[in-house]
Design a protein around this motif. Structure first.
Motif, PDB file in Angstrom:
ATOM      1  N   ASN A 100       0.821   2.935   1.200  1.00 56.00           N
ATOM      2  CA  ASN A 100       1.856   3.534   0.354  1.00 56.00           C
ATOM      3  C   ASN A 100       1.642   3.248  -1.124  1.00 56.00           C
ATOM      4  O   ASN A 100       1.976   4.083  -1.951  1.00 56.00           O
ATOM      5  CB  ASN A 100       3.240   3.046   0.794  1.00 56.00           C
ATOM      6  CG  ASN A 100       3.635   3.656   2.103  1.00 56.00           C
ATOM      7  OD1 ASN A 100       3.228   4.764   2.421  1.00 56.00           O
ATOM      8  ND2 ASN A 100       4.413   2.926   2.884  1.00 56.00           N
ATOM      9  N   GLU A 101       1.098   2.095  -1.451  1.00 53.06           N
ATOM     10  CA  GLU A 101       0.847   1.801  -2.860  1.00 53.06           C
ATOM     11  C   GLU A 101      -0.203   2.751  -3.410  1.00 53.06           C
ATOM     12  O   GLU A 101      -0.070   3.260  -4.518  1.00 53.06           O
ATOM     13  CB  GLU A 101       0.375   0.356  -3.025  1.00 53.06           C
ATOM     14  CG  GLU A 101       0.080   0.013  -4.479  1.00 53.06           C
ATOM     15  CD  GLU A 101      -0.528  -1.364  -4.628  1.00 53.06           C
ATOM     16  OE1 GLU A 101      -0.624  -1.828  -5.770  1.00 53.06           O
ATOM     17  OE2 GLU A 101      -0.910  -1.974  -3.625  1.00 53.06           O
ATOM     18  N   ARG A 119      -0.889   5.770  -2.418  1.00 50.32           N
ATOM     19  CA  ARG A 119      -0.349   7.123  -2.521  1.00 50.32           C
ATOM     20  C   ARG A 119       0.534   7.275  -3.760  1.00 50.32           C
ATOM     21  O   ARG A 119       0.455   8.263  -4.456  1.00 50.32           O
ATOM     22  CB  ARG A 119       0.441   7.481  -1.274  1.00 50.32           C
ATOM     23  CG  ARG A 119      -0.422   7.719  -0.071  1.00 50.32           C
ATOM     24  CD  ARG A 119       0.398   8.108   1.115  1.00 50.32           C
ATOM     25  NE  ARG A 119      -0.425   8.156   2.301  1.00 50.32           N
ATOM     26  CZ  ARG A 119       0.030   8.139   3.521  1.00 50.32           C
ATOM     27  NH1 ARG A 119       1.337   8.070   3.738  1.00 50.32           N
ATOM     28  NH2 ARG A 119      -0.780   8.195   4.555  1.00 50.32           N
ATOM     29  N   THR A 120       1.376   6.308  -4.008  1.00 49.58           N
ATOM     30  CA  THR A 120       2.265   6.434  -5.157  1.00 49.58           C
ATOM     31  C   THR A 120       1.483   6.311  -6.464  1.00 49.58           C
ATOM     32  O   THR A 120       1.752   7.041  -7.404  1.00 49.58           O
ATOM     33  CB  THR A 120       3.375   5.371  -5.116  1.00 49.58           C
ATOM     34  OG1 THR A 120       2.796   4.076  -5.073  1.00 49.58           O
ATOM     35  CG2 THR A 120       4.278   5.566  -3.926  1.00 49.58           C
ATOM     36  N   LYS A 121       0.514   5.426  -6.518  1.00 46.97           N
ATOM     37  CA  LYS A 121      -0.300   5.291  -7.722  1.00 46.97           C
ATOM     38  C   LYS A 121      -1.069   6.580  -7.969  1.00 46.97           C
ATOM     39  O   LYS A 121      -1.116   7.073  -9.096  1.00 46.97           O
ATOM     40  CB  LYS A 121      -1.262   4.116  -7.576  1.00 46.97           C
ATOM     41  CG  LYS A 121      -2.200   3.949  -8.748  1.00 46.97           C
ATOM     42  CD  LYS A 121      -3.199   2.844  -8.493  1.00 46.97           C
ATOM     43  CE  LYS A 121      -4.257   2.841  -9.571  1.00 46.97           C
ATOM     44  NZ  LYS A 121      -5.356   1.952  -9.258  1.00 46.97           N
ATOM     45  N   GLU A 122      -1.665   7.120  -6.934  1.00 50.51           N
ATOM     46  CA  GLU A 122      -2.428   8.360  -7.072  1.00 50.51           C
ATOM     47  C   GLU A 122      -1.518   9.519  -7.461  1.00 50.51           C
ATOM     48  O   GLU A 122      -1.893  10.355  -8.278  1.00 50.51           O
ATOM     49  CB  GLU A 122      -3.164   8.694  -5.776  1.00 50.51           C
ATOM     50  CG  GLU A 122      -4.349   7.801  -5.511  1.00 50.51           C
ATOM     51  CD  GLU A 122      -5.394   7.899  -6.602  1.00 50.51           C
ATOM     52  OE1 GLU A 122      -5.745   9.019  -7.004  1.00 50.51           O
ATOM     53  OE2 GLU A 122      -5.843   6.846  -7.074  1.00 50.51           O
ATOM     54  N   ALA A 123      -0.335   9.569  -6.889  1.00 54.32           N
ATOM     55  CA  ALA A 123       0.593  10.651  -7.213  1.00 54.32           C
ATOM     56  C   ALA A 123       1.019  10.575  -8.679  1.00 54.32           C
ATOM     57  O   ALA A 123       1.079  11.600  -9.365  1.00 54.32           O
ATOM     58  CB  ALA A 123       1.816  10.583  -6.300  1.00 54.32           C
ATOM     59  N   ILE A 124       1.289   9.379  -9.155  1.00 51.28           N
ATOM     60  CA  ILE A 124       1.690   9.213 -10.556  1.00 51.28           C
ATOM     61  C   ILE A 124       0.544   9.582 -11.490  1.00 51.28           C
ATOM     62  O   ILE A 124       0.741  10.289 -12.484  1.00 51.28           O
ATOM     63  CB  ILE A 124       2.166   7.762 -10.802  1.00 51.28           C
ATOM     64  CG1 ILE A 124       3.491   7.518 -10.073  1.00 51.28           C
ATOM     65  CG2 ILE A 124       2.319   7.481 -12.288  1.00 51.28           C
ATOM     66  CD1 ILE A 124       3.929   6.077 -10.055  1.00 51.28           C
ATOM     67  N   LYS A 147       0.177  13.355 -11.580  1.00 51.38           N
ATOM     68  CA  LYS A 147       1.232  14.007 -12.369  1.00 51.38           C
ATOM     69  C   LYS A 147       1.002  13.828 -13.865  1.00 51.38           C
ATOM     70  O   LYS A 147       1.168  14.768 -14.640  1.00 51.38           O
ATOM     71  CB  LYS A 147       2.604  13.448 -11.983  1.00 51.38           C
ATOM     72  CG  LYS A 147       3.073  13.901 -10.624  1.00 51.38           C
ATOM     73  CD  LYS A 147       4.402  13.278 -10.271  1.00 51.38           C
ATOM     74  CE  LYS A 147       4.810  13.639  -8.858  1.00 51.38           C
ATOM     75  NZ  LYS A 147       6.058  12.995  -8.469  1.00 51.38           N
TER      76      LYS A 147
END
Length: 87
Positions: free
Chosen positions: A52-53, A55-60, A63
């Motif tokens: 999950n870390e 995914r969120t880092k990559e998503a940010i 964006k």
């Protein structure tokens, strides 16, 4: 502000945005990793936190990169259209 001043400021902003996009693209992880290289390097994120870390880092990062690209496109258009319309 005069037109040359706007062009200089726009150019400086474009340089800064370009550098930020390059840094962000280089800091992003590769999309796929071969199973052979994963086996050799031991790259494994089997834990819930690790998955999950990432995914969120990559998503940010995605964006921010997308937003900077759009801003850069708009600034390039503005720098090139404003002198034409002021003549």
């Amino acid at each position: 502000m005069t037109m040359p001043t706007l062009e200089i400021v726009g150019g400086i902003v474009l340089l800064i945005i370009s550098a930020l996009i390059i840094v962000l693209c280089l800091s992003q992880e590769q999309k796929s990793q071969d199973s052979m290289s994963a086996a050799l390097t031991g790259a494994s994120s089997d834990s819930f936190y690790g998955r999950n870390e990432g995914r969120t880092k990559e998503a940010i990062l995605n964006k921010i990169t997308r937003a900077l690209g759009i801003i850069m496109f708009i600034i390039v258009l503005a720098i090139n259209i404003i002198p034409i319309s002021s003549k």
